[in-house]
Design a protein around this motif. Structure first.
Motif, PDB file in Angstrom:
ATOM      1  N   ASN A 330      26.878  -8.208   8.858  1.00 29.16           N
ATOM      2  CA  ASN A 330      27.083  -8.936  10.116  1.00 29.16           C
ATOM      3  C   ASN A 330      27.743  -8.051  11.168  1.00 29.16           C
ATOM      4  O   ASN A 330      27.380  -8.076  12.347  1.00 29.16           O
ATOM      5  N   LEU A 331      28.741  -7.285  10.727  1.00 27.80           N
ATOM      6  CA  LEU A 331      29.452  -6.399  11.649  1.00 27.80           C
ATOM      7  C   LEU A 331      28.505  -5.355  12.228  1.00 27.80           C
ATOM      8  O   LEU A 331      28.527  -5.087  13.439  1.00 27.80           O
ATOM      9  N   ARG A 708       8.991 -20.600   3.604  1.00 24.32           N
ATOM     10  CA  ARG A 708       8.935 -19.928   2.305  1.00 24.32           C
ATOM     11  C   ARG A 708      10.316 -19.897   1.660  1.00 24.32           C
ATOM     12  O   ARG A 708      11.329 -20.172   2.315  1.00 24.32           O
ATOM     13  N   PHE A 709      10.373 -19.538   0.360  1.00 26.82           N
ATOM     14  CA  PHE A 709      11.651 -19.462  -0.340  1.00 26.82           C
ATOM     15  C   PHE A 709      12.492 -18.328   0.233  1.00 26.82           C
ATOM     16  O   PHE A 709      11.997 -17.218   0.454  1.00 26.82           O
ATOM     17  N   VAL A 710      13.763 -18.612   0.478  1.00 26.68           N
ATOM     18  CA  VAL A 710      14.686 -17.611   1.022  1.00 26.68           C
ATOM     19  C   VAL A 710      15.776 -17.345  -0.010  1.00 26.68           C
ATOM     20  O   VAL A 710      16.539 -18.250  -0.360  1.00 26.68           O
ATOM     21  N   LYS A 711      15.829 -16.121  -0.488  1.00 26.24           N
ATOM     22  CA  LYS A 711      16.845 -15.766  -1.478  1.00 26.24           C
ATOM     23  C   LYS A 711      18.221 -15.696  -0.841  1.00 26.24           C
ATOM     24  O   LYS A 711      19.209 -16.159  -1.411  1.00 26.24           O
ATOM     25  N   HIS A 712      18.287 -15.082   0.337  1.00 25.77           N
ATOM     26  CA  HIS A 712      19.552 -15.011   1.076  1.00 25.77           C
ATOM     27  C   HIS A 712      19.244 -15.060   2.564  1.00 25.77           C
ATOM     28  O   HIS A 712      18.235 -14.487   3.020  1.00 25.77           O
ATOM     29  N   PRO A 713      20.085 -15.753   3.356  1.00 24.44           N
ATOM     30  CA  PRO A 713      19.835 -15.863   4.802  1.00 24.44           C
ATOM     31  C   PRO A 713      19.617 -14.527   5.501  1.00 24.44           C
ATOM     32  O   PRO A 713      18.880 -14.448   6.483  1.00 24.44           O
ATOM     33  N   MET A 714      20.275 -13.452   5.008  1.00 30.82           N
ATOM     34  CA  MET A 714      20.134 -12.159   5.662  1.00 30.82           C
ATOM     35  C   MET A 714      18.727 -11.578   5.532  1.00 30.82           C
ATOM     36  O   MET A 714      18.389 -10.625   6.230  1.00 30.82           O
ATOM     37  N   ASP A 715      17.928 -12.172   4.641  1.00 28.91           N
ATOM     38  CA  ASP A 715      16.537 -11.741   4.542  1.00 28.91           C
ATOM     39  C   ASP A 715      15.720 -12.250   5.721  1.00 28.91           C
ATOM     40  O   ASP A 715      14.586 -11.804   5.938  1.00 28.91           O
ATOM     41  N   VAL A 716      16.271 -13.202   6.483  1.00 32.69           N
ATOM     42  CA  VAL A 716      15.526 -13.849   7.569  1.00 32.69           C
ATOM     43  C   VAL A 716      16.151 -13.579   8.932  1.00 32.69           C
ATOM     44  O   VAL A 716      15.451 -13.320   9.909  1.00 32.69           O
ATOM     45  N   VAL A 717      17.490 -13.657   9.022  1.00 30.63           N
ATOM     46  CA  VAL A 717      18.161 -13.528  10.319  1.00 30.63           C
ATOM     47  C   VAL A 717      19.328 -12.557  10.240  1.00 30.63           C
ATOM     48  O   VAL A 717      19.828 -12.253   9.145  1.00 30.63           O
ATOM     49  N   ALA A 718      19.761 -12.093  11.412  1.00 33.92           N
ATOM     50  CA  ALA A 718      20.925 -11.212  11.510  1.00 33.92           C
ATOM     51  C   ALA A 718      21.740 -11.630  12.726  1.00 33.92           C
ATOM     52  O   ALA A 718      21.218 -12.257  13.664  1.00 33.92           O
ATOM     53  N   VAL A 719      23.011 -11.283  12.726  1.00 31.44           N
ATOM     54  CA  VAL A 719      23.878 -11.580  13.864  1.00 31.44           C
ATOM     55  C   VAL A 719      23.272 -10.977  15.132  1.00 31.44           C
ATOM     56  O   VAL A 719      22.854  -9.815  15.146  1.00 31.44           O
ATOM     57  N   GLY A 720      23.212 -11.801  16.193  1.00 23.70           N
ATOM     58  CA  GLY A 720      22.662 -11.337  17.460  1.00 23.70           C
ATOM     59  C   GLY A 720      21.205 -11.680  17.672  1.00 23.70           C
ATOM     60  O   GLY A 720      20.701 -11.596  18.797  1.00 23.70           O
ATOM     61  N   ASP A 721      20.497 -12.077  16.613  1.00 29.56           N
ATOM     62  CA  ASP A 721      19.090 -12.456  16.769  1.00 29.56           C
ATOM     63  C   ASP A 721      18.970 -13.653  17.706  1.00 29.56           C
ATOM     64  O   ASP A 721      19.763 -14.602  17.630  1.00 29.56           O
ATOM     65  N   VAL A 722      17.995 -13.624  18.578  1.00 27.96           N
ATOM     66  CA  VAL A 722      17.670 -14.777  19.419  1.00 27.96           C
ATOM     67  C   VAL A 722      16.559 -15.545  18.710  1.00 27.96           C
ATOM     68  O   VAL A 722      15.487 -14.991  18.443  1.00 27.96           O
ATOM     69  N   VAL A 723      16.826 -16.798  18.368  1.00 27.80           N
ATOM     70  CA  VAL A 723      15.895 -17.568  17.540  1.00 27.80           C
ATOM     71  C   VAL A 723      15.560 -18.904  18.199  1.00 27.80           C
ATOM     72  O   VAL A 723      16.317 -19.422  19.020  1.00 27.80           O
ATOM     73  N   THR A 724      14.401 -19.449  17.817  1.00 28.59           N
ATOM     74  CA  THR A 724      14.013 -20.794  18.233  1.00 28.59           C
ATOM     75  C   THR A 724      14.384 -21.765  17.124  1.00 28.59           C
ATOM     76  O   THR A 724      14.070 -21.528  15.953  1.00 28.59           O
ATOM     77  N   VAL A 725      15.089 -22.829  17.491  1.00 31.31           N
ATOM     78  CA  VAL A 725      15.531 -23.814  16.510  1.00 31.31           C
ATOM     79  C   VAL A 725      15.172 -25.215  16.997  1.00 31.31           C
ATOM     80  O   VAL A 725      14.922 -25.439  18.189  1.00 31.31           O
ATOM     81  N   TRP A 726      15.158 -26.139  16.043  1.00 29.70           N
ATOM     82  CA  TRP A 726      14.948 -27.537  16.367  1.00 29.70           C
ATOM     83  C   TRP A 726      16.122 -28.339  15.824  1.00 29.70           C
ATOM     84  O   TRP A 726      16.647 -28.038  14.734  1.00 29.70           O
ATOM     85  N   VAL A 727      16.558 -29.344  16.557  1.00 36.40           N
ATOM     86  CA  VAL A 727      17.692 -30.173  16.144  1.00 36.40           C
ATOM     87  C   VAL A 727      17.258 -31.108  15.023  1.00 36.40           C
ATOM     88  O   VAL A 727      16.263 -31.823  15.138  1.00 36.40           O
ATOM     89  N   LEU A 728      18.010 -31.084  13.923  1.00 34.35           N
ATOM     90  CA  LEU A 728      17.758 -32.000  12.810  1.00 34.35           C
ATOM     91  C   LEU A 728      18.625 -33.244  12.925  1.00 34.35           C
ATOM     92  O   LEU A 728      18.147 -34.368  12.807  1.00 34.35           O
ATOM     93  N   ALA A 729      19.928 -33.025  13.134  1.00 39.76           N
ATOM     94  CA  ALA A 729      20.855 -34.154  13.203  1.00 39.76           C
ATOM     95  C   ALA A 729      22.086 -33.753  13.996  1.00 39.76           C
ATOM     96  O   ALA A 729      22.449 -32.565  14.066  1.00 39.76           O
TER      97      ALA A 729
END
Length: 745
Positions: A330-331, A708-729
Motif C-alpha cells: 500500500n505504501l 471471478r474468485f479473488v485470492k487477495h484484494p491486492m490481486d485486483v486493486v492498489a492504493v490510488g487506483d481510480v475505480v468504478t463502483v456501485w452502491v450496495l447498501a
C-alpha cells in the motif's frame, strides 16, 4: 529420547566432538545456504551465489536490480530482498548451531549423532529443541529430584524390564531421615524426571507442535460479556488454528492484550499420548503405567503450555508478515501516485475551535502565503472565510484546493464546495481530499522546524497537505513511514521488522522514480541507493554553497561521497538541463561508452536525445543483434534504449490522475445501484476502502471486487487506483457504505 544416558555421557567425555569447521565444511555450509535460498526464492543456485556476492560487496538492492541484470539473470528487487532476508536468517541459524554445539561440548555431552542432528536442522526452532535438554534451567521438580539422587531410578524405569519390581527398586532410594522418606516420594521424583525428559525430547516437541497447529482450535471469550467493544464478534468464538486469517489473529491478539478477551488453544490429546507412548514404550512391563502417567504429566504440565505459546507465536509471526506485506505494498502504491504538476495549490488543515490553517504553494512547492479561517463550528464565520478564500485565489491564481481528511474535514469540504459553486469560474476550480496521516508528525519534527522556523505546527501541516498532491513521493519521504495510515494492525506487529520493510519500500520507490539532485531535499536524497543522511546533507550543502550541479561528475566533489557511493547512487540522480543529456536519464555513467558506440553506429549525436529522428532509429533496432555488436548484455541495452526513447520520463505520470471534485456528495444522496467513480484509499485482507466523496470511505468486500474468485484484494486493486463502483447498501446510522465493483446492469 535425546537426553543421553550416563553411559553416553561418559563416552562423550572420552571422545570429544569438535565444533570448529574446516575450510571444506565452511564451503559446504555456504553451498547449503545457497541451495536453501534458491529453493525458497524459486531461482537458480547460480543466481543466488551471484546476488549474495554482490550484496556482500556492499552493493544495494536497487543498484543490483537495475545495473547488474546480466550477472543475476535479471533478478528483480522482490527476489533480491527475499534472498537478502533468507541469507540473514540462514547465516544467523548457522551461527546459532555453532554456539549451541559449543555450549553442549563444554558440558562434555556433544556426540557425533547430536552434532549431525544440529547441523541438519533447517529451522531455528529445531536447533533450540535439540539444545533444550542441555540448557541451564531454573529450579524444576525434575532438577530437585535429580539433586536427591533419583535419576538412576528414572533411567531404570525407562529400561522397562519385564520382571521389574518397581517398589523394590524404588525402596533402594529411600532415606527415612533424608530427602526421600518413602517409596512414593522416590517414585514421584522419578516420574518428574521422566516427564521432563519427555518434554525435552526434540522429536516429540516437533511432532506435537505440528499436530497442534494442524488440528488445534483457537477459542475466545469475553472477560465481561456485557461490555460493549469492537471485539464483540469474538465474545464466543472458535476457529481452526490453520484456517485463521492474519487480520483475525492480530485482532484477537489485540483484544487479549487489552484484557477484553480470554484466549485458549485446545487440541484432542488422545493421538498425542499415543504418539509419545509409541516412542517410549518397549513392550509389556510392570512399569508401563508409571511411564504413561509421567507422559501425561509431561504433556499437560510442560509440553502443552509451551507448545501453545510457540504455536500462537508462529501464528502471530505469519500474521505480522502478512500485515507488513500489505502495509508495504500500500505504501509503495501511495508513494508512486502521479504528481500534479504546474498547479498553484491551497492546502487546508481543517479544525474546529482553532480554525482551518491555509497555505498557498506554487507549482514548485514554494510557500507563497499563510492564513487562517473559521468556517466550521463553533465559530461558523462563513462570510469571512469566503472573503479570505476569494482573496487568496485572486492574488495567487489558485487552481486546486487540497483538504486534509482529519478532524472537521467534512464541514470544511461542505464549505469549500459551496464556495466554489458560488463562483463564476467554478468549472476551472476544483478540490480534493487527501489522507493527512503523518502530516502532524512531520509538522512537529525537527526537519519541519528547520524548513519553516517562523511557522506554527498547523501552518506547516497545511503546507505538507498541499505538497502531497504536487509530489507525493517528495513530501511523504519526510514522514516516518509507520505514520502513514495505509495498513492494517501496523501498531500490533514487530516495529523493527515493519521499519526495515517500509524503509526498503521507500528506497525502492525513490530509486524507481529517480531524484532531481538540484531540487531534492535531504530527506529524499537519503533514500537514494548508497546515500546516507550525512551524505544527503552534504549534497544539499554543496549545492547551496557552489550552485546547481551542471553534471553528474560534479557529485564527486561532495565530501564523504566516495567512489563506491558514487557508483551506487549516480544512476538514480537526474539533472534536467545538464550539459550532457544522458545525465537526465537512468543510464549509468559506466554505460556512457556503450551509448557513444551506439550513437556512432546510428550516426546520431548526444544532442539528438529526445528527438523524433532518434526515437525512430531506436525503435527499429534488433536488440539481440545490436547487443552482440556493442558487446553488451541484452538487458542493459534494452534499458539504455528505453531511457533514450523517453529521457526525463517520470514513471508515475503513466498512472491515472486523482479525481478532482467541485461539489460534495452527501451520505443521504446515495442510493443502492448508484454508479460512482472513486479512489482506492486502503487495501486490506478482506477488501478495499474507496473514497467516493462522502465523509467515510466505502468498503468493497473481497467478494465484491470481481466476478471471478479473488485470492487477495491486492490481486485486483492498489492504493490510488481510480475505480468504478456501485452502491450496495448505506447504513446512515453507522455512516457505512457497502460498495461493489461487479458491474450492474
Amino acid at each position: 529420547m535425546n537426553a543421553p544416558t550416563s553411559q553416553n555421557q561418559s563416552e562423550a567425555v572420552e571422545q570429544p566432538v569438535t565444533v570448529e569447521m574446516n575450510e571444506q565444511q565452511r564451503k559446504g555450509q555456504q553451498t547449503r545456504i545457497w541451495k536453501q535460498i534458491a529453493s525458497d526464492a524459486g531461482v537458480s543456485v547460480q543466481q543466488v551465489r551471484t546476488a549474495v556476492q554482490l550484496l556482500d560487496e556492499g552493493n544495494t538492492i536497487p543498484f543490483i536490480s537495475r545495473y547488474r541484470k546480466e550477472m543475476t539473470g535479471e533478478l528483480d528487487e522482490t527476489a533480491l530482498r527475499t534472498i537478502e532476508e533468507r541469507l540473514q536468517y540462514l547465516r544467523g541459524l548457522e551461527d546459532r548451531k555453532l554456539e549451541v554445539m559449543r555450549l553442549i561440548a563444554e558440558q562434555g555431552k556433544l556426540t557425533d549423532e547430536l552434532k549431525q542432528q544440529i547441523l541438519a536442522a533447517e529451522k531455528l526452532q529445531l536447533v533450540e529443541d535439540l539444545y533444550r535438554p542441555y540448557r541451564q534451567k531454573r529450579k524444576t521438580r525434575a532438577s530437585v529430584a535429580k539433586e536427591k539422587g533419583l535419576e538412576p531410578l528414572a533411567l531404570w524405569i525407562l529400561e522397562q524390564h519385564r520382571q521389574a519390581d518397581l517398589e523394590a527398586e524404588a525402596a533402594k532410594y529411600v532415606q527415612k531421615d533424608g530427602d526421600v522418606p518413602a517409596v512414593q516420594d522416590a517414585l514421584a521424583g522419578a516420574s518428574d524426571i521422566i516427564a521432563e525428559q519427555v518434554s525435552d525430547d526434540a522429536e516429540i516437541r516437533a511432532w506435537v507442535r505440528t499436530y497442534t497447529y494442524q488440528n488445534g482450535q483457537l477459542h475466545t471469550e469475553a472477560r465481561d460479556a456485557e461490555a460493549e467493544s469492537v471485539y464483540e464478534m469474538y465474545y464466543q468464538y472458535q476457529e481452526p488454528v490453520r484456517k485463521l486469517p492474519p487480520h483475525r489473529i492480530l485482532a484477537i491478539n489485540r483484544g487479549e492484550r487489552e484484557e477484553v478477551l480470554k484466549v485458549r488453544l485446545e487440541v484432542e490429546t488422545d493421538r498425542i499420548y499415543q504418539h509419545i507412548q509409541r516412542r517410549l514404550l518397549k513392550g509389556q512391563s510392570p512399569v508401563q503405567s508409571w511411564i504413561i502417567a509421567a507422559i501425561e504429566d509431561g504433556y499437560k504440565r510442560l509440553i502443552a503450555p509451551s507448545v501453545e505459546r510457540e504455536v500462537r507465536g508462529e501464528m502471530t509471526e505469519k500474521a505480522e508478515e502478512q500485515a507488513i506485506q500489505i502495509f508495504s505494498e500500500n505504501l509503495r502504491s501511495l508513494l508512486l501516485q502521479p504528481p500534479v504538476h504546474g498547479k498553484t495549490v491551497l492546502g487546508v488543515d481543517p479544525a474546529y475551535r482553532t480554525g482551518c490553517k491555509l497555505a498557498v504553494v506554487d507549482g514548485t512547492g514554494k510557500m507563497l502565503d499563510i492564513a487562517v479561517t473559521y468556517p466550521t463550528p463553533p465559530h461558523n464565520k462563513i462570510s469571512e472565510a469566503e472573503t479570505i478564500f476569494t482573496a487568496l485565489t485572486e492574488k495567487h491564481g489558485i487552481d486546486l484546493i487540497v483538504i486534509g481528511n482529519g478532524t472537521a474535514s467534512r464541514e470544511t469540504e461542505l464549505f469549500v464546495a459551496s464556495w466554489i459553486q458560488k463562483r463564476s469560474d467554478k468549472k476551472s476550480l476544483h478540490y480534493l481530499i487527501v489522507n493527512e496521516a503523518g502530516a502532524s508528525v512531520y509538522s512537529a519534527s525537527k526537519l519541519a522546524q528547520q524548513e519553516f522556523p517562523e511557522l506554527d505546527v498547523a501552518e506547516r501541516s497545511a503546507i505538507s497537505i498541499a505538497r502531497r498532491i504536487q509530489d507525493p513521493l517528495a513530501e511523504l519521504v519526510k514522514i516516518d513511514p509507520k505514520s502513514i495510515g495505509v495498513g492494517q494492525y501496523q501498531h500490533d506487529v514487530s516495529q523493527k521488522k515493519l521499519e526495515e520493510s517500509l524503509k526498503g519500500v521507500v528506497e525502492s520507490a525513490v530509486n524507481h522514480v529517480g531524484v532531481d539532485v538540484n531540487t531534492a531535499s535531504p530527506s529524499l536524497l537519503s533514500y537514494v541507493s548508497g546515500i546516507n543522511a550525512t551524505t544527503a546533507k552534504n549534497i544539499v550543502k554543496h549545492r547551496e554553497e557552489h550552485g546547481r550541479f551542471s553534471g553528474r561528475n560534479g557529485l564527486k566533489k561532495v565530501p564523504r561521497l566516495g567512489a563506491k557511493t558514487y557508483e551506487q547512487c549516480i544512476g538514480f540522480m537526474r539533472l534536467p538541463g545538464a550539459d550532457n543529456p544522458l545525465d537526465n536519464t537512468p543510464i549509468h555513467p559506466e554505460s556512457y561508452p556503450v551509448v557513444d558506440r551506439l550513437f556512432a553506429m546510428l550516426q546520431v549525436k548526444v544532442s539528438d536525445v529526445g528527438s523524433e529522428a532518434l526515437k525512430q532509429k531506436l525503435s527499429s533496432l534488433s536488440l539481440e543483434q545490436m547487443a552482440a555488436e556493442l558487446e553488451v548484455g541484452v538487458p542493459t541495452l534494452r534499458d539504455i534504449v528505453d531511457s533514450l526513447m523517453r529521457p526525463g520520463r517520470d514513471p508515475r505520470e503513466e498512472l491515472e490522475a486523482p479525481i478532482f471534485r467541485t461539489d460534495v456528495l452527501k451520505l443521504e444522496d446515495l442510493k443502492p445501484g448508484m454508479e460512482l467513480k472513486g479512489t482506492v484509499r486502503n487495501v486490506i485482507d478482506f477488501g478495499a476502502f474507496v473514497d467516493i466523496g462522502v465523509k467515510n470511505d466505502g468498503l468493497v468486500h473481497i467478494s465484491e471486487l470481481s466476478d471471478r474468485f479473488v485470492k487477495h484484494p491486492m490481486d485486483v486493486v492498489a492504493v490510488g487506483d481510480v475505480v468504478t463502483v456501485w452502491v450496495l447498501a448505506v447504513d446512515e446510522k453507522k455512516g457505512r457504505v457497502s460498495l461493489t465493483m461487479k458491474q450492474r446492469n
